[in-house]
Design an enzyme around this catalytic site. Structure first.
Site: not given
Ligand code: GLU
Length: 471
Positions: A362, A106, A64-65, A99
């Site tokens: 995406s 997933k 969750h960084h 980046d």
């Protein structure tokens, strides 16, 4: 037969190898490596014959960084908790390498999709979204799924539709999933993106004479022999773009066998043959190989595993003849095979870099959904007019008249697909040069996979340090 090491452990083995080349404290490295959340859900679905079946499904959010977390959803009987955690971790490193500002995730549903009707698959997919939403495991700023093995635009359309129904007040609801059909907010070029990224990546890798020389290869893709394992969305598009650039596709494999033609296979013709017969086997002019594993061992310059994980192992690594292994699939080479091949001087282009084209595009789709405007819509016509005016000034100044065709070609303003492909091309080139640079700095002991993990770890560590949690 070597004992299979769990997939997540293999990813962590690669992580640890790279971590030794960084200066970060152990606590921080542990935090980066660990899988933050894993949700295992079971739910019943009613089959068309009225019977009820219990479905097992997962979603892993590895890091969750950066938010949202991002990663595909696969439908396969092989899906399990270890697999989704490993694949989610690979997504974290993949996003950092190219980046793209997402954490990794997933998901997977443990089913053989061929055994379900379309309406059953729709019910399973919609129920999965409902379960994710209940636990806050989906949302434009939370966790954004995408296609993976066994899923595609149709499943993504069901996902976005279900999510919109559950959250009708959310303006950005369409950004809850990517890989959607264009009519549902998808972006042009997403379908081809992973295969196109594989092509851009390989083109960049093969452009350095000093890297090609030790492999006994010349610069460029032209004339290079290529074998592709997997003829799904990724394998097909990678083969197609490589063939268009002058490479020779000499072998293809699917689950039911493979085909081999040293003088080259016409990728489009093989696709047409599969559409007609249901299989790539018995393609005219090619030798059919009953065992798909044999295709991996064919003579070629570049081998592209574009199917499942754990395909190149300690058992078959010594029979692989390719000089370059280009990992279009996630985790196709086990850690053991990786080390054996590296010792033999085989160049392995790691998955976390090479197949990042999908998540890169995406990201563009997500940005499009959040901005509520088609890429290129605002500036395209203006750019076209500016280019055309400039060409007319040049015509006047030089006295040379350009044809209508030349004006149209040179004056062309970028549309959505041009912008997506240009962003993808730039991403793959920049990321490869960063990996190569790290490899050069670290010296012989570091292969491209380790170099790409070093870059990923440094990038993620930086974002934790900015939060002030770690010293
Ligand atoms: N499933 C793809 C991957 O493994 C795409 C993920 C995405 O677009 O979020 O990279």
């Amino acid at each position: 037969m070597a004992t299979a090491i769990p997939f997540f452990e293999q990813v962590n083995y690669n992580f640890d190898k790279a971590a030794r080349f960084t200066q970060h404290p152990l606590d921080l490295l542990t935090q980066i490596k660990i899988c933050n959340s894993i949700y295992h859900m079971t739910f019943p679905i009613k089959k068309d014959d009225g019977s009820i079946e219990t479905i097992h499904a997962w979603r892993a959010e590895h890091s969750h960084h950066r938010l949202p977390t991002k990663g595909g959803i696969r439908y396969s009987t092989l899906v399990n908790e270890d697999e989704v955690m490993a694949l989610a971790a690979l997504m974290t490193y993949k996003c950092a390498i190219v980046d793209v500002p997402f954490g990794g995730a997933k998901g997977g549903i443990q089913i053989d999709r061929k055994k379900y009707s379309d309406s059953e698959l729709e019910r399973i997919t919609r129920r999965y979204v409902y379960e994710l939403a209940r636990k806050n495991f989906i949302g434009p700023g939370i966790d954004v799924p995408a296609p993976d093995l066994g899923t595609g635009e149709r499943e993504m359309a069901w996902i976005v539709d279900t999510y919109i129904q559950l959250t009708p007040e959310k303006l950005d609801a369409r950004a809850c999933v990517t890989g959607k059909p264009i009519s549902q907010g998808g972006v042009c070029g997403r379908r081809e993106a992973t295969g196109r990224g594989v092509y851009f990546g390989l083109r960049e890798v093969c452009s350095f004479a000093e890297d090609m020389k030790p492999l006994g290869l010349s610069v460029g893709l032209e004339g290079k022999s290529v074998v592709v394992q997997g003829f799904g969305n990724v394998g097909y598009h990678a083969a197609k773009f490589l063939q268009e650039s002058g490479a020779v596709v000499v072998g293809l494999a699917e689950h039911d066998g493979g085909i081999h033609a040293p003088e080259g296979l016409d990728v489009e013709a093989v696709l047409a043959h599969r559409n007609d017969t249901g299989s790539i086997l018995n393609f005219s002019g090619a030798t059919t190989l009953q065992n798909p594993a044999e295709v991996l061992e064919l003579e070629c310059d570049i081998l592209i595993p574009a199917a499942l994980e754990n395909q190149i192992t300690g058992d078959n690594a010594h029979r692989i003849k390719a000089k370059i292994i280009a990992e279009a699939a996630n985790g196709p080479t086990t850690a053991e095979a990786n080390d054996l091949l590296a010792k033999r001087g085989v160049m392995i282009i790691p998955d976390a870099y090479l197949n990042a084209g999908g998540v890169t595009v995406s990201y563009f789709e997500w940005l499009k959904n959040l901005s509520h405007v088609r890429l290129g819509r605002v500036g395209r016509r203006f750019e076209e007019t500016t280019h055309t005016n400039l060409l007319h000034v040049i015509e006047q100044a030089t006295g040379k008249k350009l044809s209508e065709e030349e004006i149209t070609k040179l004056g062309h303003g970028p549309d959505e697909e041009d912008l997506v492909n240009s962003g993808l091309e730039d991403t793959m080139i920049v990321a490869y040069n960063e990996i190569r640079e790290t490899q050069k700095q670290c010296g012989e002991a570091v292969d491209l996979r380790t170099a790409s993990f070093i870059n990923a770890i440094n990038e993620i560590a930086q974002s934790y340090m900015e939060l002030g949690i770690f010293p």
